[in-house]
Design a protein around this motif. Structure first.
Motif, PDB file in Angstrom:
ATOM      1  N   ASP A 132       2.099 -46.286  31.629  1.00  0.00           N
ATOM      2  CA  ASP A 132       0.667 -46.350  31.326  1.00  0.00           C
ATOM      3  C   ASP A 132      -0.081 -46.857  32.563  1.00  0.00           C
ATOM      4  O   ASP A 132       0.530 -47.144  33.591  1.00  0.00           O
ATOM      5  CB  ASP A 132       0.407 -47.206  30.074  1.00  0.00           C
ATOM      6  N   LEU A 133      -1.400 -46.971  32.445  1.00  0.00           N
ATOM      7  CA  LEU A 133      -2.204 -47.357  33.608  1.00  0.00           C
ATOM      8  C   LEU A 133      -1.871 -48.758  34.110  1.00  0.00           C
ATOM      9  O   LEU A 133      -2.121 -49.095  35.260  1.00  0.00           O
ATOM     10  CB  LEU A 133      -3.707 -47.271  33.289  1.00  0.00           C
ATOM     11  N   ASP A 134      -1.277 -49.607  33.220  1.00  0.00           N
ATOM     12  CA  ASP A 134      -0.904 -50.961  33.630  1.00  0.00           C
ATOM     13  C   ASP A 134       0.486 -51.004  34.260  1.00  0.00           C
ATOM     14  O   ASP A 134       0.984 -52.088  34.592  1.00  0.00           O
ATOM     15  CB  ASP A 134      -0.943 -51.913  32.421  1.00  0.00           C
ATOM     16  N   ILE A 152       6.773 -46.133  29.309  1.00  0.00           N
ATOM     17  CA  ILE A 152       6.500 -45.704  27.934  1.00  0.00           C
ATOM     18  C   ILE A 152       7.755 -45.074  27.330  1.00  0.00           C
ATOM     19  O   ILE A 152       8.229 -44.037  27.811  1.00  0.00           O
ATOM     20  CB  ILE A 152       5.346 -44.684  27.889  1.00  0.00           C
ATOM     21  N   THR A 204       3.171 -36.295  27.858  1.00  0.00           N
ATOM     22  CA  THR A 204       2.275 -37.023  26.963  1.00  0.00           C
ATOM     23  C   THR A 204       3.048 -38.092  26.192  1.00  0.00           C
ATOM     24  O   THR A 204       4.284 -38.164  26.267  1.00  0.00           O
ATOM     25  CB  THR A 204       1.536 -36.083  25.986  1.00  0.00           C
ATOM     26  N   GLY A 215      -1.072 -41.810  21.774  1.00  0.00           N
ATOM     27  CA  GLY A 215      -2.205 -42.595  22.267  1.00  0.00           C
ATOM     28  C   GLY A 215      -2.540 -42.356  23.730  1.00  0.00           C
ATOM     29  O   GLY A 215      -3.399 -43.017  24.302  1.00  0.00           O
ATOM     30  N   LYS A 216      -1.851 -41.400  24.347  1.00  0.00           N
ATOM     31  CA  LYS A 216      -2.097 -41.125  25.766  1.00  0.00           C
ATOM     32  C   LYS A 216      -2.606 -39.708  25.944  1.00  0.00           C
ATOM     33  O   LYS A 216      -2.340 -38.814  25.138  1.00  0.00           O
ATOM     34  CB  LYS A 216      -0.800 -41.300  26.569  1.00  0.00           C
ATOM     35  N   ARG A 217      -3.335 -39.515  27.034  1.00  0.00           N
ATOM     36  CA  ARG A 217      -3.866 -38.199  27.342  1.00  0.00           C
ATOM     37  C   ARG A 217      -2.726 -37.292  27.800  1.00  0.00           C
ATOM     38  O   ARG A 217      -1.892 -37.691  28.608  1.00  0.00           O
ATOM     39  CB  ARG A 217      -4.911 -38.335  28.449  1.00  0.00           C
ATOM     40  N   ASP A 264      -3.244 -41.640  31.337  1.00  0.00           N
ATOM     41  CA  ASP A 264      -4.479 -42.291  30.892  1.00  0.00           C
ATOM     42  C   ASP A 264      -4.436 -42.438  29.371  1.00  0.00           C
ATOM     43  O   ASP A 264      -3.799 -41.651  28.686  1.00  0.00           O
ATOM     44  CB  ASP A 264      -5.688 -41.403  31.239  1.00  0.00           C
ATOM     45  N   PRO A 265      -5.159 -43.448  28.856  1.00  0.00           N
ATOM     46  CA  PRO A 265      -5.298 -43.512  27.394  1.00  0.00           C
ATOM     47  C   PRO A 265      -6.177 -42.358  26.915  1.00  0.00           C
ATOM     48  O   PRO A 265      -6.942 -41.804  27.698  1.00  0.00           O
ATOM     49  CB  PRO A 265      -5.996 -44.853  27.165  1.00  0.00           C
ATOM     50  N   VAL A 266      -6.043 -42.005  25.618  1.00  0.00           N
ATOM     51  CA  VAL A 266      -6.926 -40.928  25.121  1.00  0.00           C
ATOM     52  C   VAL A 266      -8.340 -41.432  24.911  1.00  0.00           C
ATOM     53  O   VAL A 266      -8.567 -42.591  24.658  1.00  0.00           O
ATOM     54  CB  VAL A 266      -6.436 -40.296  23.791  1.00  0.00           C
TER      55      VAL A 266
END
Ligand code: MBD
Ligand code: FE
Length: 281
Positions: free
Chosen positions: A139-141, A145, A227, A230-232, A279-281
């Motif tokens: 994820d972005l942090d 995942i 994907t 909850g993620k794009r 990215d998150p959705v």
């Protein structure tokens, strides 16, 4: 040197039309937005017509060509090669994860899931150099995942995609698979390195390219969809450093962030790590 067989427009390009027509797409575009877009398209087209004083002969050739592209089933091919990269780039500018690229005409959903580590479905005598592609989905942090899906599809070394193979009888899921990341977000894929690829050019798309003195080549590429809940979803492609046509893709779909640098591992097999950030959705 081996001769490269070239997929035909009628056999491969039009199979993409048949697949595409299996869906019915809609968009919630408002009348106001439609009016604004159509007006702009026509205004800008008219500017081109006046600027180049497009002739009646040229207009008739255009009309004839448009009809032939449709009749030959080549719209998915032509559109994905010449327009999709603008759509993709314009839509992804606001995101900060891994860069996307065009889907192209040959994606098929629901390829077999091989878990977090596996060998792409391939024929016993599949041509091409073995190649290990592994990485982590984060994820972005920067957190890995678990259970992210990585769908991979690519052409064989003759440039054929399974299910769009001109009736050659390539197995249905050849060089197509889905992977699910492990607890830390890792995946590990063994496949064969694809070759540079000529888009089918024996039909109207090829005539179009020849008319301006262009070439039908794309650099060797891997197609991916990545994907997680909850993620794009990112649709992207990866290329190979120093490969032919990386700097001159007919489909304009190469981005510097998407170029791989495989190197021989301890066993002498080409290997590369590429991590995906969602990215998150
Ligand atoms: C392909 O394999 C491709 O990726 C694109 C964009 C167009 C035609 C064939
Ligand atoms: Fe492709």
């Amino acid at each position: 040197m081996s001769t490269i067989a070239v997929p035909s427009a009628a056999g491969s390009g039009s199979a993409a039309t048949d697949k595409f027509k299996g869906n019915r797409f809609t968009s919630d575009t408002s009348q106001e937005r439609a009016a604004a877009i159509y007006k702009d398209v026509l205004t800008k087209l008219s500017e081109v017509i006046y600027e180049h004083e497009v002739t009646y002969d040229e207009y008739r050739v255009l009309k004839q060509w448009l009809i032939e592209v449709g009749e030959g089933g080549e719209w998915p091919l032509w559109l994905d090669v010449f327009l999709e990269h603008f759509i993709e780039d314009s839509n992804s500018r606001i995101f900060s994860g891994t860069k996307g690229s065009i889907e192209g005409p040959y994606y098929v959903p629901d390829a077999p899931n091989l878990g977090s580590k596996g060998v792409m479905p391939m024929r016993e005598d599949e041509k091409g150099t073995q190649f290990i592609f592994r990485g982590q989905v984060r994820d972005l942090d920067g957190k890995g995942i678990e259970g992210a899906t990585v769908e991979l599809w690519h052409a064989d070394s003759d440039g054929y995609y399974s299910q769009f193979d001109d009736g050659l009888g390539i197995p249905t899921w050849n060089l197509r698979a889905t992977f699910s990341t492990d607890a830390e977000g890792h995946f590990h894929i063994t496949t064969v390195q694809p070759a540079p690829y000529q888009i089918p050019h024996d039909g109207p798309t090829g005539e179009f390219i020849a008319s301006y003195g262009g070439h039908p080549w794309r650099p060797a590429h891997l197609h991916l969809k990545v994907t997680a809940p909850g993620k794009r979803l990112i649709t992207t492609q990866l290329y190979f450093e120093g490969g032919q046509w990386v700097d001159d893709d007919v489909a304009g779909a190469v981005k510097p962030e998407l170029v791989l640098h495989p190197e021989p591992n301890a066993d002498g097999i080409d290997e590369v790590e590429y991590d995906f950030v969602l990215d998150p959705v």
